[in-house]
Write an enzyme that holds these catalytic residues in place. Structure first.
Site, PDB file in Angstrom:
ATOM      1  N   GLU A 122       0.793  -1.229   0.000  1.00  0.00           N
ATOM      2  CA  GLU A 122       0.000   0.000   0.000  1.00  0.00           C
ATOM      3  C   GLU A 122       0.827   1.282   0.000  1.00  0.00           C
ATOM      4  O   GLU A 122       0.799   2.048   0.980  1.00  0.00           O
ATOM      5  CB  GLU A 122      -0.940   0.029   1.214  1.00  0.00           C
ATOM      6  CG  GLU A 122      -1.963  -1.072   1.232  1.00  0.00           C
ATOM      7  CD  GLU A 122      -3.040  -0.872   2.297  1.00  0.00           C
ATOM      8  OE1 GLU A 122      -2.979   0.126   3.036  1.00  0.00           O
ATOM      9  OE2 GLU A 122      -3.946  -1.706   2.377  1.00  0.00           O
ATOM     10  N   GLU A 150      -5.059  -8.688   1.264  1.00  0.00           N
ATOM     11  CA  GLU A 150      -5.722  -8.313   2.524  1.00  0.00           C
ATOM     12  C   GLU A 150      -7.210  -8.129   2.264  1.00  0.00           C
ATOM     13  O   GLU A 150      -7.606  -7.577   1.234  1.00  0.00           O
ATOM     14  CB  GLU A 150      -5.177  -6.990   3.092  1.00  0.00           C
ATOM     15  CG  GLU A 150      -3.784  -7.087   3.641  1.00  0.00           C
ATOM     16  CD  GLU A 150      -3.301  -5.765   4.248  1.00  0.00           C
ATOM     17  OE1 GLU A 150      -4.137  -4.961   4.707  1.00  0.00           O
ATOM     18  OE2 GLU A 150      -2.076  -5.569   4.240  1.00  0.00           O
TER      19      GLU A 150
HETATM   20  C1  FCB Z   1      -4.173  -2.076   5.717  1.00  0.00           C
HETATM   21  C2  FCB Z   1      -2.767  -2.340   6.192  1.00  0.00           C
HETATM   22  C3  FCB Z   1      -2.702  -3.352   7.297  1.00  0.00           C
HETATM   23  C4  FCB Z   1      -3.814  -3.123   8.318  1.00  0.00           C
HETATM   24  C5  FCB Z   1      -5.150  -3.076   7.627  1.00  0.00           C
HETATM   25  C6  FCB Z   1      -6.315  -2.936   8.568  1.00  0.00           C
HETATM   26  O1  FCB Z   1      -4.202  -0.842   5.102  1.00  0.00           O
HETATM   27  O2  FCB Z   1      -1.985  -2.774   5.112  1.00  0.00           O
HETATM   28  O3  FCB Z   1      -1.445  -3.286   7.877  1.00  0.00           O
HETATM   29  O4  FCB Z   1      -3.573  -1.971   9.022  1.00  0.00           O
HETATM   30  O5  FCB Z   1      -5.142  -2.000   6.723  1.00  0.00           O
END
Ligand code: FCB
Length: 477
Positions: free
Chosen positions: A209, A390
């Site tokens: 990210e 994620e």
């Molecule tokens: C993402 C991050 C991860 C965590 C989630 C909730 O943006 O990559 O580390 O904080 O959000």
């Protein structure tokens, strides 16, 4: 606290705190699945996934490892930032976190018990290179070697992120990612890792990210390193992308057998109403949220409409040197997708929430957005293999986290629909394997399927962990 989006959060209050009761429209008519309440025995799946689908979970180093000063680890920007008064809720830090550094054997067994096929974690750059470059800290490297070996011994594929935001402080003292040289330092560190673990790791993720570093670390200033300078932020964004490109080059120059790509946080943007103005703003928001990252990485260019929004004297323009975009856009083997929700914008460019949020008020929960996102990547960027790196939601500290089960089920149904639409989705890593240090929110937000009692470090399955175990066992939802 504003976490990610730069757009004005106009109507968050209208839905914030809403309990998430599931998407109104169930994809493919999937039947509801109750938490099996302990066992992995379950009825056959309705939505069956491909036989080799990579069921996984994700974490990151600073959020779980602890052992911040042990075995020669150097400080990162997050160690420094979290110790500054007022930065983190309740003054929390990642000094101990989930103590994973000392408990990784137990955590490996936990993953094996869940039946995980894939585990995404990150390397702490300053654990391996305490000042960011130079002599390798053998003990730090050894920790990751043992972790990777432990995963492989249990039949779990290691998916390794090289940069999940913990820039070595020694490099930050030289400007960190504001300094173009940081891209080179990063590639050298990546090369160290490819040489050490290249024969064992099947998937490398360069950056996690970059958008969040730019928007939250350098614009809102609520993440490390806590700066508020939009122009500088965009330069940082370019150097991060360059670091990605140089790391891809570094991998190609070694015998490492793994594939490589970046992990982007992507959010489909939609007009909040039917007006032409809202549609125009949604396109602008898409440039900022998605295309300014996807286009350089996958097409080797910045989007013209996005670049046109940058002032004529923006330092970004000078930061983009001849040849950079060829390096950045050199072929990746796959793309990691972090998906948390959608973005709706009005005709004035304000963000409004049109779906419930989680405990994290920036998160607009909308499973159909995942389908839109995955199919859009295929349509606009070709058939690059995808992994969801994620996806998850924050809940209160509850063992019976039925809302998380609903969330996961709805998102998996959307992912399944995308696979049926011929998207090359290989794997899914839920965020997160365990409760952890959620950056500026400290330990107040719980994202794990495994509960951590931070006083005792006891690990306990939440209902969602048992549910996910059953999903993996029957290869579907
Ligand atoms: C993402 C991050 C991860 C965590 C989630 C909730 O943006 O990559 O580390 O904080 O959000």
């Amino acid at each position: 606290m504003r976490r990610r989006h730069l757009l004005t959060l106009a109507a968050a209050g209208a839905v914030a705190g809403c309990a998430y009761g599931g998407s109104p429209r169930r994809a493919n008519g999937a039947a509801a699945i109750e938490a099996p309440g302990g066992g992995a025995s379950a009825s056959p799946a309705e939505l069956v996934f491909p036989r080799d689908f990579g069921w996984g979970a994700a974490t990151s180093a600073y959020q779980i490892e602890g052992a911040a000063k042990e075995d020669g680890r150097g400080p990162s920007v997050w160690d420094v930032f979290s110790h500054e008064p007022g930065r983190i809720r309740n003054g929390d830090t990642g000094d101990v976190a989930a103590d994973h550094y000392h408990r990784f054997h137990e955590d490996l067994d936990l993953m094996k018990d869940l039946g995980l096929k894939s585990y995404r974690f990150s390397i702490s750059w300053p654990r391996v290179l305490p000042t960011g470059w130079g002599t390798v800290n053998a003990k730090g490297l050894d920790f990751y070697r043992k972790l990777v070996d432990g995963l492989l011994a249990r039949g779990i594929a290691p998916v390794v992120t090289l940069f999940h935001w913990d820039t070595p402080q020694a490099l930050q003292d030289l400007g960190g990612w504001e300094n173009r040289d940081c891209a080179k330092w990063f590639a050298d560190y990546a090369h160290t890792m490819f040489t050490a673990l290249g024969d064992k790791v099947p998937i490398w993720l360069t950056l996690n990210e970059p958008k969040t570093v730019v928007d939250v670390g350098y614009t809102a200033g609520t993440h490390a390193p806590g700066k508020r300078d939009r122009q500088l932020a965009n330069v940082v964004g370019h150097h991060l992308l360059l670091g990605h490109g140089l790391a891809v080059q570094a991998l190609r120059g070694t015998n490492a057998k793994g594939r490589i790509g970046a992990a982007l946080s992507l959010s489909p943007t939609y007009p909040a109403d039917d007006s032409a103005a809202a549609r125009r703003q949604a396109t602008i928001a898409d440039g900022e949220e998605n295309r300014r990252w996807l286009d350089p990485l996958l097409l080797g260019r910045y989007p013209q409409d996005w670049l046109a929004t940058q002032p004529a004297d923006a330092p970004l323009r000078a930061a983009i040197k001849d040849g950079d975009l060829a390096v950045i856009g050199a072929q990746s083997d796959l793309l990691g997708v972090n998906y948390y929700g959608t973005t709706h914008v009005t005709g004035t460019g304000s963000r409004v929430m049109q779906h419930p949020t989680s405990q994290a008020t920036w998160q607009e929960i909308d499973p159909n957005g995942l389908f839109d996102l995955l199919t859009r990547i295929k349509r606009d960027y070709g058939d690059i293999p995808l992994t969801i790196t994620e996806n998850g939601m924050a809940t209160k500290n509850a063992m019976q986290d039925q809302d998380r089960i609903t969330f996961l089920r709805d998102h998996l149904a959307a992912a399944h629909r995308a696979i049926k639409a011929d998207v090359k989705l290989e794997s899914y890593h839920l965020w997160s394997l365990m409760d952890n240090f959620e950056w500026a929110e400290g330990y107040t937000q719980r994202w794990g399927i495994v509960n951590i009692d931070f006083a005792t470090q006891r690990r306990t399955h939440k209902a969602s962990a048992d549910w996910y175990k059953a999903v993996i066992a029957r290869n579907g939802v």
